[in-house]
Write an enzyme that holds these catalytic residues in place. Structure first.
Site, PDB file in Angstrom:
ATOM      1  CG  MET A 152      18.966   0.066  11.001  1.00 28.99           C
ATOM      2  SD  MET A 152      18.868   1.196   9.578  1.00 28.99           S
ATOM      3  CE  MET A 152      20.294   0.682   8.647  1.00 28.99           C
ATOM      4  CB  SER A 153      19.581  -6.207   9.893  1.00 33.18           C
ATOM      5  OG  SER A 153      20.536  -5.764   8.958  1.00 33.18           O
ATOM      6  CB  VAL A 154      14.496  -5.494  12.783  1.00 27.99           C
ATOM      7  CG1 VAL A 154      13.111  -6.026  13.146  1.00 27.99           C
ATOM      8  CG2 VAL A 154      15.389  -5.469  14.029  1.00 27.99           C
ATOM      9  CB  THR A 155      14.221  -4.870   7.129  1.00 27.81           C
ATOM     10  OG1 THR A 155      14.247  -3.557   7.684  1.00 27.81           O
ATOM     11  CG2 THR A 155      13.364  -4.895   5.871  1.00 27.81           C
ATOM     12  CE  LYS A 156      20.322  -8.725   6.359  1.00 23.29           C
ATOM     13  NZ  LYS A 156      20.540  -7.298   6.645  1.00 23.29           N
TER      14      LYS A 156
END
Lengths: 435, 435
Positions: A152-156
């Site tokens: 999820m936002s660890v992608t950012k």
């Protein structure tokens, strides 16, 4: 009506934001285990236990507990090459005491152990590295050691690290206005924002991520990123790039932190413009293929193959731990400098605390930089955070990296922070006492 | 009308059967090179050069020349693990003479060289192994050494080899009626066919693969396998399994070879029933992860995650060459027995030539077994064949493996056989003269 149709059509996973089904007491971690639920078991699975691409509820609890391990069979993806090398060994020094470490939740609840917190947080996998050795490792839900899970936002944070590396290498100018690098964004909110403002999320976006509002901008964004053929009558943006061009300005750049996913996709776009490579190819070449990873990772993509830099990355727990360890080690892995040390230093220096405070998060004293959360605690801990509980937690003082994958029913980290943040710190304290 | 809508909606790639655009003289290989055409270049690509999931023409020439390298970003997939080992070396002994080998096309055309045949056949990659060493290797079109390409119906041969291995191991009974192993197929044409008849494609399917007929069964099958959400009003089968259950009988099993894709998907289903694993997991565990492959492969899947055993596999050229070499080596690779030698022997023994002849192919003396084509030539050559020119050609006498990936405008192997089959044999003859 059409907007509702589109909202339903737009895979809700993209935002991770659909409010939990209105059950006051969701199923427990054990009861909602995908194996117990029986999702997609058998050839074929029974109809009532089948989860298909485009199902309106495929990323709502409890189905999301299966979905987090199976994104590639629900939507298009691009793979991230792991290179020709053998998987690097992760030395093990498992310490059974860790599971029994006790901590006091932030919400004033009764003390619980590290092991108890695993299920409380609907964890699918937790690994702890101390000085590069695995001291704790556990899997649950849909996950096992060699299986991929959505971060999820660890992608950012992955996106941000790539951008920071390009800045450190002198290839990306942090002070440049975005329009100078992406002319297509000239008339959008991003045009006159600097690259650094994008990475700090202090851009002044007129953009609502209020998932309870069917007219919120996030639905347009979600529909734009959905790779499936658009329904008849659809007239909105048809890619992340198109959606970004349509976001307008409200206020002044650089004044306050505002957690808005589109910034990460602008950063992804900047990376492709600077490198001439797709995000997946650049990340594979510069980082992923140089860490001795076990599996290829993948990104979900929109209809023109653009990796979702804001939330589409999927990888194994151990591979994310190798990635985190490289960051703890100042950008080095296997004797090679993978990411410039200056990029890691800039990340750890963090952002402006006052601007961060204006966003109103219950994370006192923290700041935000290149899509990482900087705690400014005594250990200098910093963290990557994804919805439903995804985490990389790096504690340089304790020489510790924790990676957690989870599928918490509640799509909001404040729901799991009380039973997570003090737990990470308790383990760090314990490890500080170990040789 | 609805059927036409569905036919358009159903990705035509699945069958590879859409007749070529009605141009009598398609663009040359050079002119249709995806790099020259400019498909999907830039961030973003220009609208007229964009290829999206669900586009009606994404698998018609010349777009197909781009698409064959990019299936994962056009539809859902499942990856095939390559394991933790380093990529095994393919020793090289490149021989520049090979490109100059001349042969006479079967259609009576002028002699041409091996190198000239590369473009004539719209090749994207060709590799020749002699005694396990790379003696020729060339890439074109969308391909390079580490990139994946669709192998189309070569997928069937992979499926067949898995089934043959399970038979050799005593886990799958070749004489069992399919209904005994897959009760769901009891009322279909497959119910009273034996496993062996499925593998030989001598089942009596009432099933048309006539792509010029909008009512042909192949359209129903294609729509069923399409993973995208179905259009409103769609009432047909929603997975390969459902489609297979609807195929009826016409004639008597065991009398004649008939090249019908659904047989391969029944074989895939048999493998999942026997092993309890998905096709991708079983293939990864039993074969792909044990060959020292460079990349993970992937299968395209239907809406319930079923790998397309009839045509959905994608891999690099070199990895397919390692796979072919293992077969030439009696199922051994890297000192390990990967596939039982008995399975390879059964494959090479071939099928019934008379039954094969009844299908009317211009392949005199050939037969068909476990989805491989057995030439019965003096060298004992056998081959896996996919639409648009995909090939594994194994010549045990010349100790030679050729793998070719291609994107020929014409979706029919008779179009490229005249400039392919004699070329393979000319190279084999040449290699027989080399030490």
């Amino acid at each position: 009506m059409n907007r509702l149709l589109i909202a339903a059509f737009a895979a809700t996973w993209m935002t991770g934001g659909i409010a939990m089904a209105q059950q006051s007491q969701p199923l427990s971690a054990q009861a909602s285990d995908p194996g117990i639920m029986g999702w997609m078991q058998g050839f074929p699975p029974s109809p009532e236990l089948t989860i298909r691409p485009g199902d309106a509820d495929f990323f709502t609890f409890p189905k999301l507990r299966w979905t987090v391990c199976h994104f590639s069979q629900l939507m298009p993806v691009v793979n991230v090459d792991r290179g020709p090398e053998a998987t690097s060994s992760l030395p093990e020094a498992l310490d059974p005491s860790i599971g029994k470490i006790s901590f006091t939740p932030l919400n004033g609840g009764a003390d619980m152990t590290w092991d108890e917190a695993f299920d409380v947080n609907y964890s699918d996998g937790v690994i702890v590295l101390h000085r590069g050795r695995v001291v704790y490792e556990r899997y649950g839900g849909c996950l096992d050691r060699d299986r991929l899970h959505a971060v999820m936002s660890v992608t950012k944070s992955i996106t941000g690290l790539m951008a920071e590396a390009l800045i450190a290498e002198g290839r990306l100018d942090e002070n440049a206005p975005v329009a100078a690098l992406i002319p297509e964004l000239r008339n959008s909110v991003f045009g006159d924002a600097t690259v650094r403002q994008v990475l700090e999320m202090t851009t002044a976006l007129q953009y609502s991520e209020d998932y309870s509002d069917p007219n919120a901008d996030v639905w347009t964004y979600s529909a734009a990123g959905n790779a499936f053929p658009k329904p008849p009558g659809y007239s909105g943006p048809r890619s992340y790039y198109e959606a970004l061009q349509g976001i307008r300005k409200s206020g002044t750049h650089g004044e306050a932190f505002g957690y808005k996913t589109p910034n990460a996709d602008v950063a992804g776009w900047l990376i492709t413009k600077v490198t001439g490579q797709s995000l997946s190819e650049y990340f594979a070449q510069s980082v992923w293929s140089r860490l001795g990873q076990r599996r290829e990772a993948y990104y979900t993509v929109d209809a023109i193959g653009t990796a979702y830099a804001g939330g589409g990355f999927n990888a194994t727990l151990r591979d994310m731990a190798r990635f985190g360890q490289m960051i703890l080690d100042g950008g080095k892995a296997g004797g090679k400098q993978i990411v410039p040390e200056a990029a890691i230093a800039r990340l750890r220096a963090g952002g402006d605390r006052e601007k961060f405070a204006r966003a109103g998060f219950a994370l006192e004293g923290w700041s935000y930089q290149c899509f990482w959360w900087i705690t400014n605690d005594a250990h200098g801990s910093f963290t990557a955070r994804g919805v439903h509980g995804q985490t990389i937690w790096i504690d340089p003082t304790a020489e510790m990296v924790i990676v957690r994958f989870a599928s918490n029913p509640i799509a909001s980290n404040p729901a799991n922070d009380p039973t997570s943040l003090p737990a990470y710190r308790a383990v760090a304290q314990y490890l500080m006492t170990q040789r």
